[in-house]
Design an enzyme around this catalytic site. Sequence first.
Site, PDB file in Angstrom:
ATOM      1  N   ASP A   1     117.988  13.774  21.511  1.00 10.51           N
ATOM      2  CA  ASP A   1     119.077  12.985  22.101  1.00 10.51           C
ATOM      3  C   ASP A   1     118.812  12.795  23.589  1.00 10.51           C
ATOM      4  O   ASP A   1     118.755  13.764  24.333  1.00 10.51           O
ATOM      5  CB  ASP A   1     120.397  13.747  21.864  1.00 10.51           C
TER       6      ASP A   1
ATOM      7  N   ASN B   1     120.718  10.923  25.776  1.00  6.70           N
ATOM      8  CA  ASN B   1     121.841  10.619  26.674  1.00  6.70           C
ATOM      9  C   ASN B   1     123.046  11.539  26.508  1.00  6.70           C
ATOM     10  O   ASN B   1     124.147  11.223  26.970  1.00  6.70           O
ATOM     11  CB  ASN B   1     122.267   9.147  26.510  1.00  6.70           C
TER      12      ASN B   1
ATOM     13  N   ASP C   1     124.999  12.355  24.026  1.00  6.87           N
ATOM     14  CA  ASP C   1     126.139  12.114  23.131  1.00  6.87           C
ATOM     15  C   ASP C   1     126.026  12.924  21.838  1.00  6.87           C
ATOM     16  O   ASP C   1     126.830  12.766  20.922  1.00  6.87           O
ATOM     17  CB  ASP C   1     126.313  10.608  22.837  1.00  6.87           C
TER      18      ASP C   1
ATOM     19  N   ASP D   1     118.172   9.586  19.361  1.00  6.70           N
ATOM     20  CA  ASP D   1     118.074   8.149  19.595  1.00  6.70           C
ATOM     21  C   ASP D   1     116.628   7.727  19.869  1.00  6.70           C
ATOM     22  O   ASP D   1     115.735   8.577  19.970  1.00  6.70           O
ATOM     23  CB  ASP D   1     118.996   7.743  20.759  1.00  6.70           C
TER      24      ASP D   1
ATOM     25  N   ASP E   1     111.639   2.409   7.480  1.00  3.41           N
ATOM     26  CA  ASP E   1     112.319   2.617   6.208  1.00  3.41           C
ATOM     27  C   ASP E   1     112.955   1.283   5.826  1.00  3.41           C
ATOM     28  O   ASP E   1     113.515   0.593   6.672  1.00  3.41           O
ATOM     29  CB  ASP E   1     113.423   3.664   6.390  1.00  3.41           C
TER      30      ASP E   1
ATOM     31  N   ASP F   1     113.077   2.410   0.121  1.00  2.00           N
ATOM     32  CA  ASP F   1     114.100   3.331  -0.382  1.00  2.00           C
ATOM     33  C   ASP F   1     114.570   3.000  -1.798  1.00  2.00           C
ATOM     34  O   ASP F   1     114.759   1.837  -2.142  1.00  2.00           O
ATOM     35  CB  ASP F   1     115.296   3.228   0.581  1.00  2.00           C
TER      36      ASP F   1
ATOM     37  N   GLU G   1     109.898   4.850  -2.705  1.00  2.00           N
ATOM     38  CA  GLU G   1     110.632   6.035  -3.150  1.00  2.00           C
ATOM     39  C   GLU G   1     111.148   5.730  -4.547  1.00  2.00           C
ATOM     40  O   GLU G   1     111.971   4.836  -4.732  1.00  2.00           O
ATOM     41  CB  GLU G   1     111.793   6.363  -2.219  1.00  2.00           C
TER      42      GLU G   1
ATOM     43  N   HIS H   1     114.048  14.283   4.344  1.00  2.00           N
ATOM     44  CA  HIS H   1     115.453  14.422   4.736  1.00  2.00           C
ATOM     45  C   HIS H   1     116.390  14.607   3.545  1.00  2.00           C
ATOM     46  O   HIS H   1     117.591  14.739   3.725  1.00  2.00           O
ATOM     47  CB  HIS H   1     115.863  13.180   5.530  1.00  2.00           C
ATOM     48  N   ASP H   2     115.865  14.560   2.328  1.00  2.00           N
ATOM     49  CA  ASP H   2     116.699  14.718   1.134  1.00  2.00           C
ATOM     50  C   ASP H   2     116.522  16.079   0.476  1.00  2.00           C
ATOM     51  O   ASP H   2     117.038  16.306  -0.624  1.00  2.00           O
ATOM     52  CB  ASP H   2     116.346  13.638   0.092  1.00  2.00           C
TER      53      ASP H   2
HETATM   54  C1  GLC Z   1     117.202   7.557  -0.768  1.00  2.00           C
HETATM   55  C2  GLC Z   1     117.271   8.172   0.613  1.00  2.00           C
HETATM   56  C3  GLC Z   1     118.542   8.961   0.708  1.00  2.00           C
HETATM   57  C4  GLC Z   1     119.707   8.025   0.525  1.00  2.00           C
HETATM   58  C5  GLC Z   1     119.574   7.207  -0.773  1.00  2.00           C
HETATM   59  C6  GLC Z   1     120.484   6.028  -0.763  1.00  2.00           C
HETATM   60  O1  GLC Z   1     117.103   8.503  -1.758  1.00  2.00           O
HETATM   61  O2  GLC Z   1     116.143   8.944   0.864  1.00  2.00           O
HETATM   62  O3  GLC Z   1     118.652   9.662   1.926  1.00  2.00           O
HETATM   63  O4  GLC Z   1     120.893   8.758   0.479  1.00  2.00           O
HETATM   64  O5  GLC Z   1     118.280   6.706  -0.968  1.00  2.00           O
HETATM   65  O6  GLC Z   1     120.027   5.074   0.142  1.00  2.00           O
HETATM   66 CA    CA Z   2     122.010   9.881  21.970  1.00  2.00          CA
END
Ligand code: GLC
Ligand code: CA
Length: 557
Positions: free
Chosen positions: A23, A25, A27, A31, A100, A201, A258, A323-324
């Site tokens: 981050d 700034n 908040d 970013d 993405d 995605d 994905e 991230h999942d």
């Molecule tokens: C994919 C993404 C996930 C998101 C889902 C809906 O699985 O990796 O984070 O919640 O699609 O877009």
């Molecule tokens: Ca920020």
Amino acid sequence: MTAEKDWIKDLIIYQIYPRSFCDSNGDGIGDLPGILEKLEHLEELGVNALWLSPVYRSPNDDNGYDISGYQEIMEEFGTMEDWNHLRDACHQKGIRLIMDLVVNHSSDEHPWFEESRSSKGNPKSEYYIWRDPVNGKAPNNWASVFGGSAWEYVPQRDQYYFHYFSKKQPDLNWASPQLREEIFSMIEWWVDKGVDGFRIDAISYLDKPQDFPDSSLPPLPDGYAFPDCLAGRPGTHAYIQEMNRRIYAPCNVLTVGEVSAPTTDELSNYVNTNREEFDMAIPFVPPMVEIDTWSPEKLKNDIWESYQALKESGWWARFFSNHDKPRQVSLYGDDSQYWEVSAKFLAMFLHSLPGTPFIYQGEEIGMTNLKLSSIKDYNDPDTQNRYRQLILSGLSPEAALARAQLESRDNARTPMQWDSSANGGFTTGQPWLKVNPNTVKINVAAQRQDPHSVYQCYRKLIALRKGCSALSRGALSFLETGKATLIALSRSTETETLLAFHNFSQEHQEIPTALLEHAGEILLSSYDRVGGYCGPTLRPYESVIFRGKDGTGTQHN
Ligand code: GLC
Ligand code: CA
């Protein structure tokens, strides 16, 4: 894959979840300027590609995976100018930029949807999937991934729209040629801006069965059932092929789909080069399924199966984390006693395999899961839904919370741990999601100084792969060890062989003597802190990579 696209085989991809990276700034939200500030971190690691999770305009119902402006930047993340700077800085450093791309659905706040929902006769009426009520109710019994029905009623149209994810993520209607054109020109616009590739995605669900039959799968505790005929339909493959033909192939950009592909055959359908769909794929497995079913043996079998299926005409995305998923060291390794060796071990195992390695932010310092003490502290809609379903199924709140702590996607989304200060150097403000207090011990600053850290292990692995064709291109053989948790493998080209041994357990295990015959120079060990490999008996989570003795491409089968 055409010869022209061979460059994708040399990528080492680092994934950034922008909200949690840095981050700039105060908040409390990561970013684009924050990423720019930290680009040297990627350079020092040695990666040559950056995959940015979505940075587009979004109301953040699903942290940017709900896009309300495909050609705009999320205000909290900065401006298009910031993005341009980031792109230029990446390219100056030889880092490819991968965006993405979320085109199965948009946000319900996208102007397309606002128009589409306004009446039946509007020009964008067909951009989404609308159906009449059936007996006054939703058209079928399908569950949405984030809970409840996959249908939402809109009085203006007296119709339901379909949303496979949250109700703020209406599915786009790929059957509309006009919609497809809009999507294609949007992607081309990004290609023209200098994007090097896309991670695409949730792409297995583009085509829908027009009659939307009820699912025959057992219902979830809330009464809805996951669809049984949605993923991987022939129509979806046709759309992907069209997208590839129109944009990806002529532009020579990387594509990583994905996908939902529970079997190797289904995976091959997306990445076998003859199909002309994607360069590689990230198969999605729900965390709760993976936690309950994974084992070293299954992992090895899956790797072998997909290796066999694609070695002549395909390629692999290699990852333990994104991230999942929960943090890899907490899921497959040990985040207490053997934290450091098991974090290195997982890295060494993954980077010794064929395919393009993906590193998810924080993995390179061995970041761990964070147990939040109340379900209210979890931000992820998936975690909230799972918790509700578990309570409905009769689990106690304590047991349901324990499950969330184990499987929540927020485990991977806690802010990046840059230093030992209270907010881990992520922000000077109030972080949007709690920083793991173990930042006092696990952080980038400390590990940069320490020659035996997890971070240094990643640097060595990346450097090794770059200089070693056996690692980037060599054929894979698994060598028989007689034990499911002792995985031995070789990687060889005509001129070079590497041998790797990985003890996927907390027991001591001996490498069979015959397998060590060809082992030459030791290249890397997960026990480097205590002097490295020291004999045929491997300690808990010990991993060792050798150069083949004669340096030739000896085949071990
Ligand atoms: C994919 C993404 C996930 C998101 C889902 C809906 O699985 O990796 O984070 O919640 O699609 O877009
Ligand atoms: Ca920020």
